[in-house]
Design a protein around this motif. Structure first.
Motif, PDB file in Angstrom:
ATOM      1  N   VAL A  69       0.758  -1.129   0.072  1.00 29.04           N
ATOM      2  CA  VAL A  69       0.057   0.105   0.101  1.00 29.04           C
ATOM      3  C   VAL A  69       0.817   1.104  -0.099  1.00 29.04           C
ATOM      4  CG1 VAL A  69      -1.483   1.395   1.592  1.00 29.04           C
ATOM      5  CG2 VAL A  69      -2.114  -0.892   1.037  1.00 29.04           C
ATOM      6  N   THR A  70       0.727   2.258  -0.672  1.00 31.05           N
ATOM      7  CA  THR A  70       1.136   3.604  -0.576  1.00 31.05           C
ATOM      8  C   THR A  70       0.292   4.493   0.041  1.00 31.05           C
ATOM      9  OG1 THR A  70       0.260   4.184  -2.810  1.00 31.05           O
ATOM     10  CG2 THR A  70       2.552   3.266  -2.758  1.00 31.05           C
ATOM     11  N   ARG A  71       0.892   5.474   0.855  1.00 31.58           N
ATOM     12  CA  ARG A  71       0.478   6.546   1.561  1.00 31.58           C
ATOM     13  C   ARG A  71       0.727   7.780   1.169  1.00 31.58           C
ATOM     14  NH1 ARG A  71       2.162   9.503   5.901  1.00 31.58           N
ATOM     15  NH2 ARG A  71       0.565  10.185   7.317  1.00 31.58           N
ATOM     16  N   THR A  72      -0.080   8.732   0.836  1.00 31.64           N
ATOM     17  CA  THR A  72       0.048   9.719  -0.050  1.00 31.64           C
ATOM     18  C   THR A  72      -0.685  11.063   0.794  1.00 31.64           C
ATOM     19  OG1 THR A  72      -0.022   8.573  -1.982  1.00 31.64           O
ATOM     20  CG2 THR A  72       0.073  11.048  -2.153  1.00 31.64           C
ATOM     21  N   VAL A  73       0.042  11.976   1.243  1.00 36.08           N
ATOM     22  CA  VAL A  73      -0.354  13.001   1.949  1.00 36.08           C
ATOM     23  C   VAL A  73      -0.734  14.128   1.169  1.00 36.08           C
ATOM     24  CG1 VAL A  73      -0.084  14.729   3.917  1.00 36.08           C
ATOM     25  CG2 VAL A  73       1.009  12.311   4.157  1.00 36.08           C
ATOM     26  N   PHE A  74      -1.917  14.813   1.079  1.00 38.75           N
ATOM     27  CA  PHE A  74      -2.213  16.030   0.450  1.00 38.75           C
ATOM     28  C   PHE A  74      -2.350  17.068   1.613  1.00 38.75           C
ATOM     29  CE2 PHE A  74      -3.833  12.689  -2.205  1.00 38.75           C
ATOM     30  CZ  PHE A  74      -3.222  13.099  -3.409  1.00 38.75           C
ATOM     31  N   PRO A  75      -1.570  18.204   1.280  1.00 41.08           N
ATOM     32  CA  PRO A  75      -1.565  19.349   2.164  1.00 41.08           C
ATOM     33  C   PRO A  75      -2.754  20.052   2.156  1.00 41.08           C
ATOM     34  CG  PRO A  75       0.033  19.981   0.180  1.00 41.08           C
ATOM     35  CD  PRO A  75      -0.809  18.499  -0.074  1.00 41.08           C
ATOM     36  N   THR A  76      -3.947  19.627   1.946  1.00 41.64           N
ATOM     37  CA  THR A  76      -4.909  20.360   2.195  1.00 41.64           C
ATOM     38  C   THR A  76      -5.195  20.817   3.408  1.00 41.64           C
ATOM     39  OG1 THR A  76      -6.349  18.301   2.343  1.00 41.64           O
ATOM     40  CG2 THR A  76      -6.186  19.362   0.249  1.00 41.64           C
ATOM     41  N   VAL A  77      -6.489  21.718   3.897  1.00 41.77           N
ATOM     42  CA  VAL A  77      -6.500  21.962   5.100  1.00 41.77           C
ATOM     43  C   VAL A  77      -8.150  21.688   5.383  1.00 41.77           C
ATOM     44  CG1 VAL A  77      -6.831  23.836   6.932  1.00 41.77           C
ATOM     45  CG2 VAL A  77      -5.016  24.048   5.287  1.00 41.77           C
ATOM     46  N   PRO A  78      -8.365  20.602   6.046  1.00 38.71           N
ATOM     47  CA  PRO A  78      -7.391  19.961   7.029  1.00 38.71           C
ATOM     48  C   PRO A  78      -6.709  19.053   5.958  1.00 38.71           C
ATOM     49  CG  PRO A  78      -9.729  19.195   7.331  1.00 38.71           C
ATOM     50  CD  PRO A  78      -9.986  20.324   6.674  1.00 38.71           C
ATOM     51  N   GLN A  79      -5.657  18.372   6.369  1.00 41.82           N
ATOM     52  CA  GLN A  79      -4.964  17.507   5.466  1.00 41.82           C
ATOM     53  C   GLN A  79      -5.778  16.148   5.232  1.00 41.82           C
ATOM     54  OE1 GLN A  79      -1.397  15.755   7.190  1.00 41.82           O
ATOM     55  NE2 GLN A  79      -2.556  14.612   8.578  1.00 41.82           N
ATOM     56  N   SER A  80      -5.403  15.718   4.265  1.00 41.96           N
ATOM     57  CA  SER A  80      -5.999  14.424   3.748  1.00 41.96           C
ATOM     58  C   SER A  80      -5.205  13.441   3.348  1.00 41.96           C
ATOM     59  CB  SER A  80      -7.296  14.619   2.672  1.00 41.96           C
ATOM     60  OG  SER A  80      -6.535  15.211   1.600  1.00 41.96           O
ATOM     61  N   VAL A  81      -5.372  12.192   3.564  1.00 42.41           N
ATOM     62  CA  VAL A  81      -4.181  11.147   3.276  1.00 42.41           C
ATOM     63  C   VAL A  81      -4.948  10.033   2.469  1.00 42.41           C
ATOM     64  CG1 VAL A  81      -2.736   9.396   4.251  1.00 42.41           C
ATOM     65  CG2 VAL A  81      -3.067  11.585   5.294  1.00 42.41           C
ATOM     66  N   GLU A  82      -4.354   9.740   1.316  1.00 41.99           N
ATOM     67  CA  GLU A  82      -4.849   8.757   0.512  1.00 41.99           C
ATOM     68  C   GLU A  82      -4.077   7.276   0.358  1.00 41.99           C
ATOM     69  OE1 GLU A  82      -6.198   9.550  -3.794  1.00 41.99           O
ATOM     70  OE2 GLU A  82      -4.327   8.515  -3.860  1.00 41.99           O
ATOM     71  N   TYR A  83      -4.828   6.360   0.597  1.00 45.15           N
ATOM     72  CA  TYR A  83      -4.214   5.170   0.620  1.00 45.15           C
ATOM     73  C   TYR A  83      -4.615   4.285  -0.836  1.00 45.15           C
ATOM     74  CZ  TYR A  83      -2.837   5.669   5.369  1.00 45.15           C
ATOM     75  OH  TYR A  83      -2.407   6.453   6.630  1.00 45.15           O
ATOM     76  N   ARG A  84      -3.458   3.541  -1.329  1.00 45.25           N
ATOM     77  CA  ARG A  84      -3.818   2.800  -2.660  1.00 45.25           C
ATOM     78  C   ARG A  84      -2.982   1.804  -2.403  1.00 45.25           C
ATOM     79  NH1 ARG A  84      -4.254   5.394  -7.974  1.00 45.25           N
ATOM     80  NH2 ARG A  84      -4.312   7.299  -6.806  1.00 45.25           N
ATOM     81  N   LEU A  85      -3.716   0.689  -3.403  1.00 46.31           N
ATOM     82  CA  LEU A  85      -2.722  -0.566  -3.596  1.00 46.31           C
ATOM     83  C   LEU A  85      -1.719  -0.408  -4.559  1.00 46.31           C
ATOM     84  CD1 LEU A  85      -5.243  -3.484  -3.746  1.00 46.31           C
ATOM     85  CD2 LEU A  85      -3.929  -2.785  -1.790  1.00 46.31           C
TER      86      LEU A  85
END
Lengths: 138, 138
Positions: A69-85
């Motif tokens: 799985v990869t974890r990707t952080v998007f610097p939105t406010v508030p932050q959001s984190v996307e997980y992907r196979l």
DNA sequence: CCGTATCCTCATCGATACTG
DNA sequence: CAGTATCGATGAGGATACGG
């Protein structure tokens, strides 16, 4: 056919390794949830009934560590984190589905076996014929 | 391809059921040991490195209860007990082998991913570019 | 929103000792 | 030989509260 697999053989060890990886309480659910589209943390949390925030974090970390799985952080406010196979994670779906199909195909047999076994256990098992105490059903 | 599997879907539930059944510490070893020929209790115990008498008994009982293994007592002196895979138990070998093959095929990738992940963790993760903190390897 | 930190509980499992 | 009984350690995992 095969002449007994030694537990120390590669096949046995390999099998146990996947089970250690994916045999825990939540990994399968997460992997299957991510099978279609990437998802955010709380989205996963809401989708997987009963999982605690703690276990979701821990399981995701461990899946990430193993490259599934990869974890990707998007610097939105508030932050959001996307997980992907990952590509590797996607390949895991095939063997897991094989397992699921076996389960669905044989769930009934297993249920029947359990009922039969439990029924005998209640009767205190008494009547063994000729030294054979086998569960009979059907 | 598939549009995300709901964790409450049959496939997910089924998968978890097999894992509950066979994902414990010893079941796989026992099933694989019995894949070739039936074996006696202490024969199994000697073959499976590290298993305690207690866990062998418990795991065998549970496999028997689920109809994967039969237990046959021979009234010899001292008594001997033979364990054998049922037809159902034999069918379990196929999906397990699929899993084992996946493991063997991808063990190296997983190892590399772990090394990469752990290496980054040590460096206190610092240098994320543009909000993306993904493990890169290869 | 996405976590981490603590605390607490319960199941799992190993070690050991004892029976038919 | 093939178990059962008991005890103790370990760790997985839930609940809760707090931080960036």
């Amino acid at each position: 056919m095969s002449p007994t697999l030694d537990p120390a053989s590669e096949g046995c060890v390999a099998a146990r390794q996947v089970l250690d990886r994916v045999g825990d309480k939540w990994s399968i659910y997460i992997v299957m949830m991510l099978s279609g589209e990437p998802m955010r943390f709380n989205q996963l949390k809401r989708s997987i009934d009963g999982i605690s925030q703690r276990m979701l974090t821990l399981t995701l970390r461990s899946l990430e560590r193993d490259g599934l799985v990869t974890r990707t952080v998007f610097p939105t406010v508030p932050q959001s984190v996307e997980y992907r196979l990952t590509a590797l994670g996607l390949t895991l779906l095939a063997p897991v589905k094989t397992l699921a199909e076996w389960a669905q195909a044989n769930a009934e047999d297993i249920q029947n076996a359990r009922f039969a076994f439990d029924a005998i256990s209640i009767n205190s098992e008494g009547n063994a014929t000729a030294g054979v105490t086998r569960v009979r059903f059907g």
